[in-house]
Structures are given as C-alpha cells and as structure tokens.
Write an enzyme that holds these catalytic residues in place. Structure first.
Site, mmCIF file in Angstrom:
data_model
loop_
_atom_site.group_PDB
_atom_site.id
_atom_site.type_symbol
_atom_site.label_atom_id
_atom_site.label_comp_id
_atom_site.label_asym_id
_atom_site.label_seq_id
_atom_site.Cartn_x
_atom_site.Cartn_y
_atom_site.Cartn_z
ATOM 1 C CB SER A 128 5.411 7.553 -1.007
ATOM 2 O OG SER A 128 5.496 6.315 -0.182
ATOM 3 C CE LYS A 182 8.222 8.870 -2.454
ATOM 4 N NZ LYS A 182 9.394 8.501 -3.063
ATOM 5 C CG HIS A 185 8.054 10.100 2.074
ATOM 6 N ND1 HIS A 185 8.099 8.689 1.661
ATOM 7 C CD2 HIS A 185 6.807 9.335 2.883
ATOM 8 C CE1 HIS A 185 7.972 7.681 2.117
ATOM 9 N NE2 HIS A 185 6.647 7.867 2.122
ATOM 10 C CG ASN A 186 12.120 8.401 -0.633
ATOM 11 O OD1 ASN A 186 10.441 8.419 -0.188
ATOM 12 N ND2 ASN A 186 12.185 8.115 -1.422
ATOM 13 C CD GLU A 189 10.686 4.255 2.440
ATOM 14 O OE1 GLU A 189 9.812 4.976 1.795
ATOM 15 O OE2 GLU A 189 11.928 3.907 1.770
HETATM 16 C C1 6PG Z 1 7.961 4.886 -1.255
HETATM 17 C C2 6PG Z 1 9.824 4.297 -1.117
HETATM 18 C C3 6PG Z 1 10.288 3.849 -2.448
HETATM 19 C C4 6PG Z 1 11.345 3.235 -2.891
HETATM 20 C C5 6PG Z 1 12.638 3.654 -2.482
HETATM 21 C C6 6PG Z 1 13.265 2.691 -1.698
HETATM 22 O O1 6PG Z 1 8.260 6.445 -1.111
HETATM 23 O O2 6PG Z 1 7.566 4.615 -2.234
HETATM 24 O O3 6PG Z 1 10.272 5.784 -0.763
HETATM 25 O O4 6PG Z 1 10.470 5.128 -2.932
HETATM 26 O O5 6PG Z 1 10.865 2.228 -2.017
HETATM 27 O O6 6PG Z 1 13.212 5.035 -3.414
HETATM 28 O O7 6PG Z 1 14.571 4.074 -1.329
HETATM 29 P P1 6PG Z 1 15.955 2.677 -1.111
HETATM 30 O O8 6PG Z 1 16.485 1.348 -2.356
HETATM 31 O O9 6PG Z 1 17.322 3.976 -1.552
HETATM 32 O O10 6PG Z 1 15.762 2.256 0.312
#
Ligand code: 6PG
Length: 474
Positions: A128, A182, A185-186, A189
C-alpha cells in the site's frame, strides 16, 4: 554478478518498486511484457541504481542468484495467473514468487497451494501507498511461508516505510493472510474516505462553508487526534482551484465515485464470516449510489434536493470533528474484528497489534491513532472490541453527544450521512442491554418453527403458534 531480486510488470507501481529496490543498493533484474517499458525505465532511471534489463522471463530467471525472488506487479486476476504459469516451469525448488498486486486472498491461497506442490514459495504481498509509497517506502503485508520470509523479509523491510525506525512490514501469516489484510486495509480506506466526505458535506451543506474554508478546517484537524494522510490530502484537494473555471476543483469533478473492487471484496468476505463491517459496507454502497446517475436524476426531479442551511459555527465544526473521530474508531474496530475472524477461520494466527504497527506509515490509511490501536492490542491481544480499550472507550464516550447532534443535524437537514449514522447505530447496537433480535427469533419461530433459546434455561424451544400456543422442547 547475478541480480539479487527481480520485478516483472513495469507499470508505475512495478517501476517504482524496482527503483526503490535499486536505490537501496540491490541489483534488480527488470522485465516487462513489452520491452519498450523496460528500456524507458533504464533510460529515465538507470542512473539511480543497478538494474539488469531482461527481454524475456527466461532471461530474467537466468540473471538471478538462487534461491530466486521474483516480484510480479501486473493486474490482479487472469494477467497474474498468466505470468505465474509462464514463470513456474523456469524455476527450481526453493525459488520464491511474490505477487505484489491487489490479488483476492482466495486466489492467493490457491496459487500458494499450487506452487507448494512444485516446491516453490508463493508470497502474496499486499503493498500500500500508491505510486509515491512504492518509490519512497510503502507499507508491505507479505503472506506465505516463514521460510520465504527469512529470505525476503530483510529486503522488504529495507524498502518499506519506517516509523520511529520500525519498518512498516512484517510477516503477516501463511498463504492468503497478507492479501486478506491488504483487502481489509482497503475496506477501512473506503470507510475512512466516506466519513471524511460526509464531514465535508455537512460542513458545506449544513454549515454553508465553501470548499476552501473546509480545507482550512481539515488542515486544523490534521494537527490533532485525526492526524492522518487522508485528512492531510483532503485539505489539499478541497483547497485546489480549477484553472479552467476558477471554481473549487471539488465542485467541478463529477460526483460519481468509482471502485476497483477491494472494498466490495471486504464486504463480501465479511458477509461470509458474519462480521458486521457496517462502515465499510455503507462506504461501498454510497459509491454505488453516487454512480446511479439516472436514478439520482429521477428521484431528484420527484422530490427536489435539500437546501443548504448555512451559518456554520465553531460548535458545528467541533461536533463534526468528534463525530468523525468516533465513527472512525468504529470503522477500524470493525475492520480489526474482520481480521480476527478470518484469522480464526483460516488458522493464520494474525497479530493484530503488528497489523496496526505496519499501517502507521507508508500506506493510505496511515494515521496517528494507529499507535493507539497498536497499544490497545499490545495490552490485550484478545480485546473484545477496540471500543472497550480504555483509550478508545474514553474517546468515544467524550465524543458521544457531539456524534448524536451531528447525526440529528444530518437527518433533519436531509444531508445523507450513512457512515456517521450507521456507526452510531453499531455502537448503540453493541451497548444495548436487550436487542429486538428476540422478536426476530419469535417471528422466525412463528412462521417457520425455527425455534428459539430462552434467557432463563438451556435448550431450544418452539411455541405451537397455530395450536394451543404452549411451548415444547425442540
Ligand atoms: C493502496 C490503495 C491502492 C488503490 C486502491 C484504490 O493501499 O495503495 O488502496 O491499493 O489506490 O485499490 O481502490 P479503488 O479504486 O477501489 O478506490
């Protein structure tokens, strides 16, 4: 001399990871399906370190010291399988294949099992931090065998972000554990971004603040408990003026949120595990709702849009800050619950405190309060919920009144705040002495003889609803 490690797939994440490795003094073999990209990397960044360009995967494999370590940075799904299939026949027992993409953890489990048969190590590593992180220090979440981590760990820890000299990288657990973590984590996010967006919307539509004014509010928040990368960049985005129109860029960007799928996966897996991750689910659904342009248009035409109220006061700003903080604690509590449930389900033995530790830097959700989460799990690895840790309990208690006022304001003004409101409902759900689930059990028993348990004695019972309504042992 042979190369220490290899990267195949040189789109921006792969290139930046290779450059990060090279800048740390590793001799890096690099390969891309179309060689032009490899040449471009060497031409633009060859001076940054020791790169070994390879035209083919055969060449890439031949250039490496053994046991080989090859990082795959291609699109998740079929493209990743295609590279693995091509690579495996070229490798020898003990070699390591690392998937640094956003793979689904179930794919990672499948691949790990298949490669193990061939005597190979497969490491699904969540990475990430976006482009910037890949280059200057990401948060890395590697799964796979302990043995693979003995070889790979030092390199990954070297290139990962550091907080207080501690690397944001740890061996997460076997097979799909790294990619699962991960994924969560997302999901977090998504939830975090949704809550931030709701806070902005409330200050804008209920408080009447312009985007640039909300940017200032976020800049202030970033000096306190909410300090985080996402809050920091929120101020940047909200403060940015569109060159073409002179308007705030946020007012010019189409208001339909996209997604590549990791948030949806998090919710799908949470449904399977039976873990209520309502904050993440609301965030995924809010994105879906925003994208339904035709439906939005039709409903807006039928009902009209809520008016801007205006007149933001310091107390509204402070209430929203507290509501954001409390809702954020809930979202993280839910994500950590999901990791615990998966750990039990798959026998991963996840160290939740360590997960908070490696998310303190490098990744998108990096935030000051991850230190608090780490402390909470260090104190009590079996914590029933993050909410009951002393620090978070006090934080949520002191935010509670503001949180309720914000929910009421949003509902009254007609400004959607599904993240704030559902986080509050989650909190109220867990703290209730009695829940109306008892009624649901009664209804299930009525129409389907699904039985219920009693509070006062063991056993399963059924009421003869269509008979004399006496109770029988089920
Ligand atoms: C990270 C982000 C990366 C990506 C996302 C965006 O941890 O660096 O999460 O993995 O920017 O997958 O996800 P979406 O396009 O689904 O918003």
């Amino acid at each position: 001399a042979p190369a220490r490690i290899a990267v195949t797939g040189l789109a921006v994440m792969g290139s930046n990871l290779a450059r990060n490795l090279a800048r740390h003094g590793y001799r890096v073999a690099v390969h891309n399906r179309s060689h032009a990209r490899t040449e471009a990397l060497i031409a633009d960044h060859g001076h940054e370190g020791d790169f070994v360009p390879a035209r083919t995967l055969e060449e890439l494999v031949a250039s490496l010291q053994t046991p080989r370590q090859i990082i795959i940075m291609v699109k998740a799904g079929a493209p990743t399988d295609a590279v693995i299939d091509e690579l495996v026949p070229l490798l020898e027992p003990g070699d390591m294949v690392i998937d640094g993409g956003n793979a689904h953890y179930a794919d990672t489990r499948r691949r790990e099992a298949a490669l193990k048969e061939a005597g190979l190590h497969f490491v699904g590593a969540g990475i990430s931090g976006g482009e910037e992180g890949a280059l200057n220090g990401p948060s890395i979440m590697p799964g796979g065998s302990k043995e693979s981590y003995r070889h790979l760990g030092p390199v990954l820890e070297d290139i990962a972000a550091k907080v207080d000299d501690v690397a944001c990288c740890v061996h997460v657990g076997p097979d799909g554990a790294g990619h699962f973590v991960k994924m969560v984590h997302n999901g977090i996010e998504y939830a975090d971004m949704q809550l931030i967006a709701e806070a902005y919307d409330l200050l804008h539509r209920v408080g009447g603040l312009a985007p640039a004014e909300v940017a200032e509010v976020f800049r202030g928040w970033n000096t306190g408990d909410l300090e985080s990368y996402l809050v920091e960049i929120t101020a940047e985005v909200l403060g940015h003026v569109d060159a073409a129109t002179g308007a705030a860029l946020v007012d010019v960007i189409a208001d339909e949120a996209e997604q590549k799928g990791t948030g949806r996966w998090t919710v799908q897996e949470a449904l399977e595990l039976g873990v209520p991750v309502t904050g993440i689910a609301e965030a995924v659904f809010a994105r879906s709702l925003s994208g339904r342009a035709g439906q939005r248009q039709a409903v807006r035409a039928a009902f009209g849009s809520a008016d801007v109220v205006g007149g933001a006061t310091d107390s509204l700003v402070e209430d929203v800050r507290q509501a954001l903080y409390a809702s954020k604690v809930v979202a993280y509590a839910q994500g950590f619950d999901q990791m615990r449930a998966a750990s039990a389900e798959y026998g991963w033995d996840l160290d939740l405190g360590a997960m908070a530790t490696i998310w303190r830097g490098g990744c998108i959700i990096r935030a000051r309060f991850l230190d608090r989460i780490r402390e909470a799990y260090d104190k009590d690895p079996e914590l029933a919920s993050l909410l009951v840790d002393d620090y978070f309990r006090d934080a949520v208690r002191s935010a509670e009144e503001a949180w309720r006022r914000v929910a009421v304001k949003a509902v009254t003004a007609g400004v959607p705040a599904p993240g704030f409101v559902s986080a509050l409902a989650y909190y109220d759900g867990l703290r209730s002495e009695r829940l109306p689930a008892s009624l649901i059990q009664g209804l299930r028993d009525f129409f389907g003889a699904h039985t219920y348990r009693r509070t006062d004695r063991e056993g399963s019972f059924h009421t003869l609803w269509s008979g004399d309504r006496s109770q029988v042992d089920a």
